[in-house]
Design a protein around this motif. Structure first.
Motif, mmCIF file in Angstrom:
data_model
loop_
_atom_site.group_PDB
_atom_site.id
_atom_site.type_symbol
_atom_site.label_atom_id
_atom_site.label_comp_id
_atom_site.label_asym_id
_atom_site.label_seq_id
_atom_site.Cartn_x
_atom_site.Cartn_y
_atom_site.Cartn_z
ATOM 1 N N ARG A 31 -2.649 -17.032 17.089
ATOM 2 C CA ARG A 31 -1.430 -16.450 16.523
ATOM 3 C C ARG A 31 -1.066 -17.097 15.185
ATOM 4 N NH1 ARG A 31 -0.732 -12.954 17.896
ATOM 5 N NH2 ARG A 31 0.274 -12.962 19.892
ATOM 6 N N VAL A 32 -0.931 -18.414 15.189
ATOM 7 C CA VAL A 32 -0.442 -19.076 13.976
ATOM 8 C C VAL A 32 -1.515 -19.197 12.909
ATOM 9 C CG1 VAL A 32 1.370 -20.335 15.196
ATOM 10 C CG2 VAL A 32 -0.844 -21.439 14.824
ATOM 11 N N GLY A 33 -2.763 -18.941 13.274
ATOM 12 C CA GLY A 33 -3.843 -19.075 12.307
ATOM 13 C C GLY A 33 -4.360 -17.760 11.758
ATOM 14 N N ASP A 34 -3.832 -16.642 12.245
ATOM 15 C CA ASP A 34 -4.357 -15.392 11.710
ATOM 16 C C ASP A 34 -3.736 -15.100 10.345
ATOM 17 O OD1 ASP A 34 -2.519 -12.822 11.763
ATOM 18 O OD2 ASP A 34 -2.001 -13.916 13.584
ATOM 19 N N LYS A 35 -4.483 -14.383 9.546
ATOM 20 C CA LYS A 35 -4.135 -14.107 8.153
ATOM 21 C C LYS A 35 -2.712 -13.572 8.000
ATOM 22 C CE LYS A 35 -5.571 -10.722 4.656
ATOM 23 N NZ LYS A 35 -6.612 -9.746 4.335
ATOM 24 N N TRP A 36 -2.365 -12.533 8.751
ATOM 25 C CA TRP A 36 -1.066 -11.888 8.548
ATOM 26 C C TRP A 36 0.083 -12.761 9.039
ATOM 27 C CZ3 TRP A 36 -1.919 -8.954 4.866
ATOM 28 C CH2 TRP A 36 -3.014 -8.097 4.798
ATOM 29 N N SER A 37 -0.128 -13.508 10.108
ATOM 30 C CA SER A 37 0.927 -14.409 10.578
ATOM 31 C C SER A 37 1.215 -15.498 9.551
ATOM 32 C CB SER A 37 0.546 -15.047 11.918
ATOM 33 O OG SER A 37 0.513 -14.078 12.936
ATOM 34 N N VAL A 38 0.157 -16.068 9.002
ATOM 35 C CA VAL A 38 0.321 -17.113 7.992
ATOM 36 C C VAL A 38 1.072 -16.568 6.781
ATOM 37 C CG1 VAL A 38 -0.913 -18.556 6.325
ATOM 38 C CG2 VAL A 38 -1.652 -18.496 8.703
ATOM 39 N N LEU A 39 0.668 -15.408 6.290
ATOM 40 C CA LEU A 39 1.323 -14.833 5.115
ATOM 41 C C LEU A 39 2.765 -14.434 5.412
ATOM 42 C CD1 LEU A 39 -1.638 -12.734 3.696
ATOM 43 C CD2 LEU A 39 -0.722 -14.887 2.806
ATOM 44 N N THR A 40 3.036 -13.987 6.625
ATOM 45 C CA THR A 40 4.407 -13.641 7.007
ATOM 46 C C THR A 40 5.283 -14.887 7.067
ATOM 47 O OG1 THR A 40 3.624 -11.710 8.242
ATOM 48 C CG2 THR A 40 5.823 -12.513 8.773
ATOM 49 N N GLU A 53 11.142 -5.638 2.306
ATOM 50 C CA GLU A 53 10.966 -6.805 1.434
ATOM 51 C C GLU A 53 9.721 -7.591 1.849
ATOM 52 O OE1 GLU A 53 15.340 -8.322 0.100
ATOM 53 O OE2 GLU A 53 14.899 -8.447 2.253
ATOM 54 N N LEU A 54 9.558 -7.742 3.159
ATOM 55 C CA LEU A 54 8.360 -8.430 3.655
ATOM 56 C C LEU A 54 7.107 -7.661 3.289
ATOM 57 C CD1 LEU A 54 9.466 -9.579 7.208
ATOM 58 C CD2 LEU A 54 8.771 -11.048 5.320
ATOM 59 N N GLN A 55 7.147 -6.356 3.480
ATOM 60 C CA GLN A 55 5.973 -5.535 3.197
ATOM 61 C C GLN A 55 5.596 -5.609 1.722
ATOM 62 O OE1 GLN A 55 6.338 -1.385 4.289
ATOM 63 N NE2 GLN A 55 4.159 -1.259 4.740
ATOM 64 N N ARG A 56 6.579 -5.600 0.854
ATOM 65 C CA ARG A 56 6.294 -5.724 -0.589
ATOM 66 C C ARG A 56 5.782 -7.119 -0.941
ATOM 67 N NH1 ARG A 56 11.082 -2.551 -1.069
ATOM 68 N NH2 ARG A 56 12.309 -4.432 -1.278
ATOM 69 N N GLY A 57 6.249 -8.126 -0.222
ATOM 70 C CA GLY A 57 5.867 -9.507 -0.521
ATOM 71 C C GLY A 57 4.510 -9.924 0.013
ATOM 72 N N ILE A 58 3.971 -9.163 0.976
ATOM 73 C CA ILE A 58 2.689 -9.508 1.587
ATOM 74 C C ILE A 58 1.670 -8.465 1.149
ATOM 75 C CG2 ILE A 58 1.448 -9.963 3.734
ATOM 76 C CD1 ILE A 58 4.224 -10.523 5.013
ATOM 77 N N HIS A 59 0.947 -8.780 0.111
ATOM 78 C CA HIS A 59 0.003 -7.833 -0.480
ATOM 79 C C HIS A 59 -1.047 -7.378 0.531
ATOM 80 C CE1 HIS A 59 -2.365 -5.864 -3.539
ATOM 81 N NE2 HIS A 59 -3.438 -6.493 -3.076
ATOM 82 N N GLY A 60 -1.198 -6.070 0.663
ATOM 83 C CA GLY A 60 -2.259 -5.507 1.478
ATOM 84 C C GLY A 60 -1.914 -5.258 2.935
ATOM 85 N N SER A 62 -0.326 -3.409 6.055
ATOM 86 C CA SER A 62 0.159 -2.065 6.375
ATOM 87 C C SER A 62 1.455 -2.167 7.173
ATOM 88 C CB SER A 62 -0.886 -1.308 7.197
ATOM 89 O OG SER A 62 -1.016 -1.890 8.487
ATOM 90 N N GLN A 63 2.163 -1.061 7.246
ATOM 91 C CA GLN A 63 3.405 -1.029 8.022
ATOM 92 C C GLN A 63 3.125 -1.370 9.486
ATOM 93 O OE1 GLN A 63 5.815 2.472 7.489
ATOM 94 N NE2 GLN A 63 6.799 2.229 9.475
ATOM 95 N N ARG A 64 2.077 -0.795 10.029
ATOM 96 C CA ARG A 64 1.718 -1.040 11.425
ATOM 97 C C ARG A 64 1.382 -2.515 11.666
ATOM 98 N NH1 ARG A 64 -3.140 -1.344 14.099
ATOM 99 N NH2 ARG A 64 -3.040 -0.917 16.310
ATOM 100 N N MET A 65 0.578 -3.108 10.780
ATOM 101 C CA MET A 65 0.181 -4.501 10.962
ATOM 102 C C MET A 65 1.381 -5.438 10.812
ATOM 103 S SD MET A 65 -1.978 -6.636 11.922
ATOM 104 C CE MET A 65 -3.327 -5.520 12.134
ATOM 105 N N LEU A 66 2.282 -5.131 9.886
ATOM 106 C CA LEU A 66 3.476 -5.958 9.739
ATOM 107 C C LEU A 66 4.351 -5.841 10.986
ATOM 108 C CD1 LEU A 66 5.238 -7.880 8.147
ATOM 109 C CD2 LEU A 66 6.205 -5.901 6.953
ATOM 110 N N THR A 67 4.485 -4.644 11.517
ATOM 111 C CA THR A 67 5.263 -4.453 12.746
ATOM 112 C C THR A 67 4.671 -5.274 13.881
ATOM 113 O OG1 THR A 67 5.950 -2.229 12.099
ATOM 114 C CG2 THR A 67 6.029 -2.741 14.447
ATOM 115 N N LEU A 68 3.359 -5.181 14.074
ATOM 116 C CA LEU A 68 2.693 -5.953 15.126
ATOM 117 C C LEU A 68 2.856 -7.456 14.911
ATOM 118 C CD1 LEU A 68 -0.640 -3.987 15.589
ATOM 119 C CD2 LEU A 68 1.151 -4.291 17.298
#
Length: 137
Positions: A31-40, A53-60, A62-68
């Motif tokens: 969890r804490v080591g995956d790419k999207w969690s770290v960037l979030t 704001e989060l979606q704009r701040g985390i390049h690349g 998707s809406q679905r991946m940010l939700t998850l």
């Protein structure tokens, strides 16, 4: 899994033996080591954010991946989701104390990555030159 699937997958025992010393650690590191969690976590380190704001701040991402990612971090107690009773509803995300305790570690990892990225790139080029048929990229 469908494209619209946004539910948090239930925990499956990662090692089969609950008494094994690595049991549970892998799940947390995943969890804490995956790419999207770290960037979030990095994005939330500077304060409370709304979803867009989060979606704009985390390049690349998707809406679905940010939700998850947000749901998983919330489930793990790293992110607090607050819904305000407005029309339409307003939702914000912020790091909990546990999430804040992760920020320094993530920043150290980011600094290490920045300091070593050129040397790693050089090592990869050298390895690829010596073993062109390796199939690793």
């Amino acid at each position: 899994m469908s494209v619209t699937h946004t539910e948090v997958t239930p925990l499956v025992e990662p090692c089969g033996l609950p008494e094994h010393p690595d049991c549970g650690i892998r799940d947390v590191l995943d969890r804490v080591g995956d790419k999207w969690s770290v960037l979030t976590v990095v994005e939330l380190a500077s304060g409370t954010r709304r979803f867009r704001e989060l979606q704009r701040g985390i390049h690349g991402i998707s809406q679905r991946m940010l939700t998850l990612t947000l749901r998983r971090l919330e489930r793990d107690g790293l992110v607090l989701r607050t819904v305000y009773p407005t029309v339409p509803a307003s939702v914000t995300y912020e790091l909990t104390d546990r999430g804040q305790s992760l920020v320094q570690l993530v920043k150290q990892l980011a600094d290490w990555s920045l300091n070593n990225k050129e040397a790693i790139a050089q090592s990869r080029r050298q390895w690829d030159t010596e073993r062109p048929d390796s199939g690793i990229s």
